[in-house]
Design a protein around this motif. Sequence first.
Motif, PDB file in Angstrom:
ATOM      1  N   ASN A  28      -7.253  -5.114   4.669  1.00 49.71           N
ATOM      2  CA  ASN A  28      -8.632  -4.632   4.825  1.00 49.71           C
ATOM      3  C   ASN A  28      -8.873  -4.321   6.297  1.00 49.71           C
ATOM      4  O   ASN A  28      -9.397  -5.137   7.044  1.00 49.71           O
ATOM      5  N   GLY A  29      -8.450  -3.124   6.723  1.00 50.23           N
ATOM      6  CA  GLY A  29      -8.577  -2.747   8.122  1.00 50.23           C
ATOM      7  C   GLY A  29      -7.441  -1.851   8.552  1.00 50.23           C
ATOM      8  O   GLY A  29      -6.723  -1.295   7.722  1.00 50.23           O
ATOM      9  N   ALA A  54      -4.553   4.495   0.427  1.00 43.96           N
ATOM     10  CA  ALA A  54      -4.340   4.167   1.839  1.00 43.96           C
ATOM     11  C   ALA A  54      -4.322   5.451   2.670  1.00 43.96           C
ATOM     12  O   ALA A  54      -4.081   6.540   2.150  1.00 43.96           O
ATOM     13  N   LYS A  55      -4.560   5.315   3.967  1.00 44.83           N
ATOM     14  CA  LYS A  55      -4.466   6.449   4.896  1.00 44.83           C
ATOM     15  C   LYS A  55      -3.397   6.105   5.921  1.00 44.83           C
ATOM     16  O   LYS A  55      -3.451   5.040   6.552  1.00 44.83           O
ATOM     17  N   THR A  66      -4.505   2.738   7.613  1.00 42.92           N
ATOM     18  CA  THR A  66      -5.832   2.258   7.231  1.00 42.92           C
ATOM     19  C   THR A  66      -5.758   1.796   5.785  1.00 42.92           C
ATOM     20  O   THR A  66      -5.460   2.587   4.883  1.00 42.92           O
ATOM     21  N   MET A  68      -6.401   0.142   1.937  1.00 41.37           N
ATOM     22  CA  MET A  68      -7.305   0.426   0.816  1.00 41.37           C
ATOM     23  C   MET A  68      -8.446  -0.593   0.838  1.00 41.37           C
ATOM     24  O   MET A  68      -8.223  -1.775   1.077  1.00 41.37           O
ATOM     25  N   GLU A  69      -9.625  -0.166   0.539  1.00 37.99           N
ATOM     26  CA  GLU A  69     -10.774  -1.076   0.617  1.00 37.99           C
ATOM     27  C   GLU A  69     -10.747  -2.148  -0.463  1.00 37.99           C
ATOM     28  O   GLU A  69     -11.140  -3.275  -0.248  1.00 37.99           O
ATOM     29  N   SER A  70     -10.280  -1.789  -1.650  1.00 37.26           N
ATOM     30  CA  SER A  70     -10.316  -2.780  -2.744  1.00 37.26           C
ATOM     31  C   SER A  70      -9.070  -2.704  -3.612  1.00 37.26           C
ATOM     32  O   SER A  70      -9.136  -2.778  -4.825  1.00 37.26           O
ATOM     33  N   LYS A  73      -6.071   2.248  -6.214  1.00 35.99           N
ATOM     34  CA  LYS A  73      -6.994   2.898  -7.153  1.00 35.99           C
ATOM     35  C   LYS A  73      -6.273   4.060  -7.834  1.00 35.99           C
ATOM     36  O   LYS A  73      -5.674   4.901  -7.165  1.00 35.99           O
TER      37      LYS A  73
END
Length: 446
Positions: A28-29, A54-55, A66, A68-70, A73
Motif C-alpha cells: 500500500n504505497g 499496479a503501476k 505503486t 494496488m490499493e486493495s 482486481k
Amino acid sequence: MTKEPIIINAPASKSLSHRTLIAAALANGVSEVSSILDSDDITRTRGCLTACGAKIDEKDGKLIVTGMESGPKGGNADGKHKDEEPHELFMHESGTTCRLMTAVAAAGYGSFKVHGAQRMHERPMAELVTALQKLGSTFEFAEKEEFLPFIMTSKGYTSKKVEITLEESSQYLSGLLLGAPLTDHETTITVTGKKAVSWPYVALTLRIMEDFKAGFEVEIKNGKKWEAVPWRSIKVVSPGKIRFIVKPTGYDPTHYRVEGDWSNASYFLAAGAVGRRPVLIKGLAADSLQGDRAIMDILSQMGASIKVTFDGILIEPSTLHGITVDMGRCPDLVPTVSAAAAFATSPTTITNVAHLRIKETDRLEACALEVSRTQAETEIVEDTLIIRPGRLPNGHAIDFTTYGDHRMAMSMSLFQLAGIDVTLDNPTCVNKSFPGFWDEWEKIIG
C-alpha cells in the motif's frame, strides 16, 4: 604463473526479482526496486501485475512500483456488469509467473483469464487449482480440466485453511504465501504429500515477505503439538510436519535492491572449473538463501578450487571427478552439473530430480540426450540421471538442441571449453532469464 581471472558480473536473481516485484505491487504505497533482472520472464510478471492494478514505471535504472490499493482486481466477479471482460494474465512460457501470479490474483477480487504459450498449457496446475478452489475460487477450463487456459473467478481467500504439496513444485506454496497477507483473516497453509522439493525457493519467498513486513509464523509439528520456529532455521521439510500461519497484514512499501543470481552464475562457475583461465564472479552473496548457491558445494565436491574473496567468488581450472548428489533442492542446476560431469574423470549420479520433467521442456530427458552427443554415456533410472564421461571430441562440431529452454542453451555452451564447435538451434532462448548471457560468455571464450 597464475593467469589473470576473467571477471563476470552476475545478473540479478530471477527468483528474487519475481517475488520482489509482486510484494512491491501488493504493498500500500510506492516502492523503489533497483538491480532487478530485465528478462522475458520478469516482463511477464510485470505485465500480470499491471493488469491487476499496479503501476510500474522506470526511472534512472530503477523501477518505481505503486502498489494496488486493495489487492489484485480483475473483471466481472459479481454478475452486475455482464459485458466486463476478465482481466488477462498472459504467462507466455514463464512457469514461475504462472504459479505465483495465479495464486496472488486469486487473493484479489474479480475474474482473470489465465493463459500462455502452448508449452505452458501442457504444464500441470492441478495441485494449485485444487488448493485455490478450497480457498473459494472457481475455474472455467477452456480446453483440459486443471490445465491452462482457464478463467478464474475469485473473491479473495474465503477459507482460513488450505493444504498444498511440494511434490511437483515449491512455487504453488510460494504463490499461496504471497497472496495470503491480503486476506482479512489468518490463513493456515499446511504442507502435505510424500516429499518436498525446492525448499530454498520457499525460503526466498519468506525472506521477501519479511522484508516487505508481511506477518507470518512457521510451525513444526513436535509429537502432537505445533511449535513456532525461526523460519531461517528450517533446512529440510517433512510433509505433514510444517505449516505456515499468515497474518492479514498486507505489505509495506520498501526500497529494495535485488541480489545477484546463483542460477545464472552457475555456468560461469563451471566455466572456471573446466576452462583454462580462472573466473571471478562479482555481485553474488556468498551467504545467499538461494538454493542454487549449492553449485559452489557441488563443484567443490567434484574437485574444483573455489574461493570466496572480497572481490567476489573465484573459481580456478581443476581436474573434476564424478560424485553422487541429491539435487532435489536445486533442480535448475542440473543442466550445468550434467555438462560439467562430462568433463570429469569418473561417473556422476544426480538423484531426486523427477520434477525436471515438467520444466520448460522434459529437462531430464533433454540433459541425457544432449550430453550424450559429447561421447558421454547417459542413463535415466526413475528420478536419477547418470553421466559416464567419455573422451570429449576436441575439434569436432556438435549441433545441440535447446528445446527453447534457456538453461539448456547456456549449459551446453560449456562444451566450447573442450574445443568443441558448439551450434545451438535457438540461442536467443536465453532471453527468458539472462538476455546479456552471450555478451558475458564472449569474455569466457574470447
